[in-house]
Design an enzyme around this catalytic site. Structure first.
Site, mmCIF file in Angstrom:
data_model
loop_
_atom_site.group_PDB
_atom_site.id
_atom_site.type_symbol
_atom_site.label_atom_id
_atom_site.label_comp_id
_atom_site.label_asym_id
_atom_site.label_seq_id
_atom_site.Cartn_x
_atom_site.Cartn_y
_atom_site.Cartn_z
ATOM 1 N N LYS A 66 0.822 -1.211 0.000
ATOM 2 C CA LYS A 66 0.000 0.000 0.000
ATOM 3 C C LYS A 66 0.857 1.262 0.000
ATOM 4 C CE LYS A 66 -3.642 -2.464 2.513
ATOM 5 N NZ LYS A 66 -4.326 -2.657 3.809
ATOM 6 N N TYR A 240 -2.449 -0.335 11.554
ATOM 7 C CA TYR A 240 -3.856 -0.520 11.888
ATOM 8 C C TYR A 240 -4.134 0.001 13.296
ATOM 9 C CZ TYR A 240 -2.943 -3.542 7.939
ATOM 10 O OH TYR A 240 -2.513 -4.038 6.731
ATOM 11 N N VAL A 258 0.246 -8.685 6.719
ATOM 12 C CA VAL A 258 -0.096 -9.935 7.396
ATOM 13 C C VAL A 258 0.745 -11.114 6.914
ATOM 14 C CG1 VAL A 258 -2.445 -9.220 7.965
ATOM 15 C CG2 VAL A 258 -2.005 -10.423 5.809
#
Length: 304
Positions: A66, A240, A258
């Site tokens: 990202k 997050y 992840v």
């Protein structure tokens, strides 16, 4: 600073943590990965590199991608991207639908899944061949042409993308997704399935340490201001609902995935990447978080 000695010592001290944590099991292929692995690499702006453990083992970078797609879009659109995605921490899981409904299809930041898909949607509009453009960009910033998508992981992501599909269609209902949702998910699943090593990731984050300039070819990717703002977003939103704890413990801008990878950097100095597949309850590498906390402690340097 003897970075090799620092990371070798960390490697030796964190052995018990490699076996703890839980691999991501909502993507079946990732669930098969042996969690008892650990790699760490440091790349400095003066051209030195240091590595230990499984630093040259390739893995799926997942949400670390990202950062790369956001850099590509900011490079082309500048501040216009912020008309479609926010810049605030979410405080919720990375794939939350609740927050997106409350905020009428406007994702809280570009590092939760909804925000990253808005960024990828804009990238699709900007590049005729978006998957080729992403992989070429990543190869360029890490100085390695031997970077590819892991097609098995990309397919596994696609087959288990129901939540992301729901997020995309929900945003499309508000006009915040422009392109076909199947096309968007195909590109998004592929960007998450980019396969890199810790060495590759440390090199890839050097352009941020170098304030927007790719140290491998001298090209400016982002302005100084854009690089600074990307770093600020990573510090506040890159982990997050554990972003505050990472800032507290490590004190660096960075991004996790992840797949067990974490990449971070010190402006004007170095980039560091860690990989250990066992995750904590927030989806961040358990051993990776501890390793980076020890790293900034041992070198006596962070952004604070």
């Amino acid at each position: 600073m003897d970075y090799q000695n620092v990371i070798d010592r960390i490697h030796g001290q964190l052995g018990d943590l490699w076996k703890q944590g839980r691999v991501a099991d909502y993507i079946p292929v990732l669930a098969k990965i042996d969690p008892r692995q650990f790699g760490m690499a440091v790349a400095t702006l003066d051209g030195c590199e240091y590595r230990c453990g499984d630093a040259q083992v390739c893995f799926s970078i997942q949400s670390i991608s990202k950062v790369f797609t956001l850099a590509m879009v900011v490079q082309r659109l500048g501040d216009d991207i912020w008309k479609s995605v926010g810049r605030e921490p979410s405080g919720n899981p990375f794939n939350s639908l609740v927050q997106l409904e409350y905020e009428q299809g406007m994702p809280r930041n570009p590092f939760i899944n909804a925000g990253a898909m808005v960024v990828t949607d804009r990238l699709i509009s900007l590049y005729p061949h978006p998957k080729d453009a992403i992989i070429e960009f990543v190869r360029g910033i890490c100085g390695n042409d031997d970077i590819y998508y892991d097609k098995e992981i990309a397919r596994s992501e696609w087959l288990n993308a129901d939540r992301n599909m729901a997020l995309a269609y929900f945003m499309k209902s508000f006009g915040n997704i422009v392109n076909d949702v199947d096309t968007l998910l195909d590109v998004y699943c592929h960007q998450c399935a980019i396969s890199m090593s810790s060495v590759d990731l440390a090199r890839a984050f050097l352009f941020l340490s170098n304030r927007g300039v790719n140290p491998f070819d001298g090209t400016r990717i982002l302005t100084v201001s854009q690089a600074k703002r990307l770093g600020a977003l990573m510090l506040t939103c890159g982990f997050y609902d554990e972003s505050g704890d990472f800032a507290f413990r490590v004190g660096l801008p960075g991004k996790s995935g992840v797949g067990g990878g974490i990449a971070a950097y010190i402006p004007g100095s170095l980039a560091v990447a860690v990989w250990s597949p066992g995750l904590d309850r927030h989806g961040n590498s358990l051993a990776g978080m501890a390793a980076l906390e020890q790293f900034t402690t041992d070198i006596g340097n962070s952004i604070f």
